[in-house]
Design a protein around this motif. Structure first.
Motif, PDB file in Angstrom:
ATOM      1  N   LYS A  73       0.673  -1.103   0.154  1.00  0.00           N
ATOM      2  CA  LYS A  73       0.380  -0.459   0.374  1.00  0.00           C
ATOM      3  C   LYS A  73       0.737   1.549  -0.156  1.00  0.00           C
ATOM      4  CE  LYS A  73      -2.113  -1.632   3.297  1.00  0.00           C
ATOM      5  NZ  LYS A  73      -2.944  -1.552   4.938  1.00  0.00           N
ATOM      6  N   HIS A  74       2.036   0.896   0.397  1.00  0.00           N
ATOM      7  CA  HIS A  74       3.090   2.501   0.887  1.00  0.00           C
ATOM      8  C   HIS A  74       3.771   1.533   0.011  1.00  0.00           C
ATOM      9  CE1 HIS A  74       0.227   4.174   3.714  1.00  0.00           C
ATOM     10  NE2 HIS A  74       0.342   2.800   4.192  1.00  0.00           N
ATOM     11  N   THR A  75       4.397   2.368  -1.476  1.00  0.00           N
ATOM     12  CA  THR A  75       5.111   1.690  -1.507  1.00  0.00           C
ATOM     13  C   THR A  75       6.675   2.909  -2.388  1.00  0.00           C
ATOM     14  OG1 THR A  75       4.133   2.431  -4.550  1.00  0.00           O
ATOM     15  CG2 THR A  75       3.396   0.716  -3.486  1.00  0.00           C
ATOM     16  N   VAL A  76       6.476   3.275  -1.080  1.00  0.00           N
ATOM     17  CA  VAL A  76       7.828   4.353  -1.456  1.00  0.00           C
ATOM     18  C   VAL A  76       8.609   3.373  -0.787  1.00  0.00           C
ATOM     19  CG1 VAL A  76       7.565   5.810   0.597  1.00  0.00           C
ATOM     20  CG2 VAL A  76       8.693   6.827  -1.220  1.00  0.00           C
ATOM     21  N   PHE A  77       8.396   3.182   0.191  1.00  0.00           N
ATOM     22  CA  PHE A  77       9.203   1.657   0.885  1.00  0.00           C
ATOM     23  C   PHE A  77       9.277   0.644   0.569  1.00  0.00           C
ATOM     24  CE2 PHE A  77       6.728   5.164   3.663  1.00  0.00           C
ATOM     25  CZ  PHE A  77       7.332   6.007   4.116  1.00  0.00           C
ATOM     26  N   THR A  78      10.570   0.327   1.942  1.00  0.00           N
ATOM     27  CA  THR A  78      10.797  -1.009   1.690  1.00  0.00           C
ATOM     28  C   THR A  78      10.739  -1.590   2.594  1.00  0.00           C
ATOM     29  OG1 THR A  78      12.190  -0.748  -0.352  1.00  0.00           O
ATOM     30  CG2 THR A  78      12.475  -3.235   0.623  1.00  0.00           C
ATOM     31  N   CYS A 106       1.258   7.949   7.296  1.00  0.00           N
ATOM     32  CA  CYS A 106       0.426   9.449   5.775  1.00  0.00           C
ATOM     33  C   CYS A 106       1.513  10.412   6.203  1.00  0.00           C
ATOM     34  CB  CYS A 106      -0.492   8.828   6.137  1.00  0.00           C
ATOM     35  SG  CYS A 106      -2.298   7.965   5.225  1.00  0.00           S
ATOM     36  N   ILE A 107       1.692  10.820   7.755  1.00  0.00           N
ATOM     37  CA  ILE A 107       2.501  11.744   7.408  1.00  0.00           C
ATOM     38  C   ILE A 107       3.367  12.105   6.794  1.00  0.00           C
ATOM     39  CG2 ILE A 107       3.283  13.500   9.544  1.00  0.00           C
ATOM     40  CD1 ILE A 107       0.542  12.924  11.334  1.00  0.00           C
ATOM     41  N   ILE A 108       4.237  11.272   7.074  1.00  0.00           N
ATOM     42  CA  ILE A 108       5.787  10.511   6.702  1.00  0.00           C
ATOM     43  C   ILE A 108       6.377  10.205   5.357  1.00  0.00           C
ATOM     44  CG2 ILE A 108       7.342   8.914   7.111  1.00  0.00           C
ATOM     45  CD1 ILE A 108       6.972   7.574   9.833  1.00  0.00           C
ATOM     46  N   ASP A 113      10.690  12.179  -0.654  1.00  0.00           N
ATOM     47  CA  ASP A 113      11.610  12.412  -1.414  1.00  0.00           C
ATOM     48  C   ASP A 113      11.235  11.233  -2.230  1.00  0.00           C
ATOM     49  OD1 ASP A 113      12.888  13.493  -4.304  1.00  0.00           O
ATOM     50  OD2 ASP A 113      14.635  13.567  -3.543  1.00  0.00           O
ATOM     51  N   PRO A 114      10.479  11.331  -3.343  1.00  0.00           N
ATOM     52  CA  PRO A 114       9.896   9.502  -4.419  1.00  0.00           C
ATOM     53  C   PRO A 114      11.102   9.098  -4.902  1.00  0.00           C
ATOM     54  CG  PRO A 114       8.648  11.724  -5.167  1.00  0.00           C
ATOM     55  CD  PRO A 114       9.286  12.251  -3.691  1.00  0.00           C
ATOM     56  N   LEU A 141      14.263  12.595   5.618  1.00  0.00           N
ATOM     57  CA  LEU A 141      13.034  12.802   5.665  1.00  0.00           C
ATOM     58  C   LEU A 141      12.739  14.643   5.784  1.00  0.00           C
ATOM     59  CD1 LEU A 141      12.123  10.426   8.127  1.00  0.00           C
ATOM     60  CD2 LEU A 141      11.340  10.746   5.861  1.00  0.00           C
ATOM     61  N   THR A 142      11.490  15.525   4.892  1.00  0.00           N
ATOM     62  CA  THR A 142      11.999  16.709   5.061  1.00  0.00           C
ATOM     63  C   THR A 142      10.641  17.128   5.311  1.00  0.00           C
ATOM     64  OG1 THR A 142      11.199  17.103   2.953  1.00  0.00           O
ATOM     65  CG2 THR A 142      13.796  16.985   3.093  1.00  0.00           C
TER      66      THR A 142
END
Length: 172
Positions: A73-78, A106-108, A113-114, A141-142
């Motif tokens: 569901k949160h594909t930016v993460f491994t 969702c906040i994170i 940065d994608p 993380l920004t």
């Protein structure tokens, strides 16, 4: 992918895809005569599945599903999952944990940065009367905000250092 769009069929599709990727990698190594690499890949896949199956002992089924399907569901993460769980009775609301984790991620996601890679190390520990979920996010993380408030059913703490944010949820 939005969480409400993850059906059982889609979850099975993702699981099959991940499993076939592992098999194809093992076959590639065997075809290249790299048996130690094929063996390592097999052992890593087996270890991942062992930790996923151990989540059932947490006795928080919605949290188990959320953790299992997280990177779909949160594909930016491994995700890398580590579990050490003894079954026990949990008094914390499963819905409250999942709601909090989803709000937090969702906040994170707003602070990532994608184009960067983000690894989430998840450590789930539980005894008969206490549980904790620690997530360590590695990556730049920004504009990170503070942790969202909880309803008091469980404790939350977090530490942001360099390119790593660790937060821990714990309860009974």
């Amino acid at each position: 992918m939005e969480s409400e769009n993850l059906t059982i069929g889609k979850a099975l599709k993702f699981a099959r895809h991940d499993f076939l990727n592992d098999l194809q990698l093992m076959l590639l190594y065997m075809d290249l005569g790299k048996i130690p690499e094929a063996r390592r890949t097999l052992l890593e896949a087996t270890e991942r599945m062992r930790h996923i199956s151990m989540l059932e002992n947490l006795r928080l089924p919605k949290t188990e599903i959320w953790l299992t399907t997280f990177e779909w569901k949160h594909t930016v993460f491994t995700k890398k999952l580590q579990c050490n769980i003894t079954a026990g009775k949990r008094i914390t609301s499963d819905d409250a944990i999942v709601d909090y984790l989803e709000r937090l991620i969702c906040i994170i996601e707003e602070a990532v940065d994608p184009m960067d890679e983000y690894i989430v190390n998840v450590a789930v520990n539980a005894t008969e009367d206490h549980w904790s979920i620690q997530m360590t996010i590695e990556g730049s993380l920004t504009e990170l905000r503070t942790l969202p408030e909880t309803d008091g059913e469980f404790d939350v703490s977090g530490v942001l250092q360099d390119k790593q944010w660790t937060f821990t949820l714990s309860g009974r």
